[in-house]
Scaffold this motif. Structure first.
Motif, PDB file in Angstrom:
ATOM      1  N   LEU A 136      39.193 -29.315  29.103  1.00 47.73           N
ATOM      2  CA  LEU A 136      39.604 -28.579  27.901  1.00 47.73           C
ATOM      3  C   LEU A 136      40.105 -29.516  26.809  1.00 47.73           C
ATOM      4  CD1 LEU A 136      39.926 -25.867  26.509  1.00 47.73           C
ATOM      5  CD2 LEU A 136      42.207 -25.679  27.523  1.00 47.73           C
ATOM      6  N   LYS A 137      40.852 -30.512  27.183  1.00 44.67           N
ATOM      7  CA  LYS A 137      41.425 -31.432  26.181  1.00 44.67           C
ATOM      8  C   LYS A 137      40.359 -32.257  25.464  1.00 44.67           C
ATOM      9  CE  LYS A 137      42.540 -34.902  29.737  1.00 44.67           C
ATOM     10  NZ  LYS A 137      42.220 -34.043  30.909  1.00 44.67           N
ATOM     11  N   GLU A 138      39.149 -32.316  26.031  1.00 41.17           N
ATOM     12  CA  GLU A 138      38.056 -33.068  25.411  1.00 41.17           C
ATOM     13  C   GLU A 138      37.139 -32.181  24.565  1.00 41.17           C
ATOM     14  OE1 GLU A 138      38.037 -36.235  25.627  1.00 41.17           O
ATOM     15  OE2 GLU A 138      39.586 -36.417  27.172  1.00 41.17           O
ATOM     16  N   SER A 139      37.420 -30.882  24.527  1.00 41.18           N
ATOM     17  CA  SER A 139      36.529 -29.933  23.840  1.00 41.18           C
ATOM     18  C   SER A 139      36.833 -29.863  22.344  1.00 41.18           C
ATOM     19  CB  SER A 139      36.668 -28.538  24.456  1.00 41.18           C
ATOM     20  OG  SER A 139      37.975 -28.028  24.242  1.00 41.18           O
ATOM     21  N   SER A 140      35.986 -29.149  21.614  1.00 39.42           N
ATOM     22  CA  SER A 140      36.177 -28.948  20.181  1.00 39.42           C
ATOM     23  C   SER A 140      37.429 -28.117  19.918  1.00 39.42           C
ATOM     24  CB  SER A 140      34.973 -28.230  19.573  1.00 39.42           C
ATOM     25  OG  SER A 140      33.809 -29.004  19.723  1.00 39.42           O
ATOM     26  N   ILE A 141      37.953 -28.246  18.711  1.00 40.57           N
ATOM     27  CA  ILE A 141      39.185 -27.539  18.359  1.00 40.57           C
ATOM     28  C   ILE A 141      39.028 -26.035  18.534  1.00 40.57           C
ATOM     29  CG2 ILE A 141      40.747 -26.988  16.448  1.00 40.57           C
ATOM     30  CD1 ILE A 141      40.246 -29.779  15.367  1.00 40.57           C
TER      31      ILE A 141
END
Length: 270
Positions: A136-141
């Motif tokens: 999740l922390k690597e996903s788009s805003i």
């Protein structure tokens, strides 16, 4: 955009008022002179208004294109993480549908059915926590925000779904159904292990020190009938909890990889 139209209407009203004032003010002019003068004034106003509208439209289009480019770049740079997240969200959606289906059955509080509801919620909770720890922390805003909102709603309903009917409540249901006092030593839980063919198997001890008591097989239908308000409130809590989760899920911009691909293509094509 509504503000722009309000301004446009006000300007048109002003133009009409100016035309009326000019027709009265310049009566000394001859017919063709009056018309020429009024057309000149209106031409100047129309030129100014046209320039304003053109600039407004151009500005709006520029902002729209700029936002599209930012969104497209964000999605492209985090595409792998987005796909990983949405694979999990697709499974979350399926689990939400399972809960909804089980709540619509004739006996949602049958231990077998209630166990499925608890299991589906546990799956949702587990998947969202897995996402938070990993991709999740690597996903788009936009993806991060949607999943974070969904997880918040799921976390808020943990008390409702993890153990819908606890041991203390099961004890109260037995007491009210059989009209007797359940001793603290012999509580039972509302799980399928304590039910057989739709009946709660309960051994009643009159005193804590007793080794053997009186056996009861209490039909679930009797317990629901004699504790109607309790089960109505519980069902309301579960439905409200599910609606909270569904609302956050339905408000997500992307619920699947297909949603993401479709929107990305739309952004690319402009």
């Amino acid at each position: 955009m509504r503000k722009f139209y309000k301004i446009l209407i006000i300007v048109l009203i002003i133009i009409i008022a100016i035309m009326y004032w000019l027709l009265i003010k310049f009566q000394f002019l001859q017919g063709y002179e009056r018309i020429e003068f009024i057309l000149t004034i209106l031409g100047m106003i129309a030129t100014f208004l046209g320039a304003y509208i053109g600039a407004k439209i151009a500005g709006n289009n520029s902002r729209k294109i700029f936002k599209q480019e930012i969104k497209m770049n964000d999605l492209q740079q985090h595409m792998d993480a987005n796909i990983s997240v949405l694979e999990e969200i697709t499974e979350v959606g399926s689990a939400i549908e399972k809960i909804e289906g089980n709540l619509k059955t004739s006996y949602p509080f049958h231990p077998e059915t209630l166990g499925k509801i608890v299991s589906s919620y546990a799956e949702i909770y587990k998947r969202l926590n897995k996402l938070k720890k990993n991709s999740l922390k690597e996903s788009s805003i936009i993806v991060y925000h949607d999943v974070f909102q969904l997880k918040s709603k799921v976390d808020n309903q943990r008390k409702v779904f993890e153990l819908p009917i606890n041991k203390a409540e099961t004890r109260q249901l037995i007491e009210k159904t059989l009209n007797l006092k359940v001793v603290d030593k012999h509580w039972v839980s509302w799980t399928k292990d304590n039910f057989n063919h739709g009946e709660l198997e309960y051994e009643h001890l009159r005193q804590p020190h007793e080794l053997k008591g009186e056996n009861y097989n209490i039909p679930i239908s009797d317990m629901i009938t004699k504790n109607k308000d309790f089960f109505d409130d519980k069902l309301k809590d579960l439905r409200n909890g599910l609606n909270e989760i569904k609302s956050a899920y339905n408000n997500m911009n992307y619920k699947s990889i297909e949603d993401l691909k479709k929107n990305y293509i739309e952004l690319f094509e402009g």
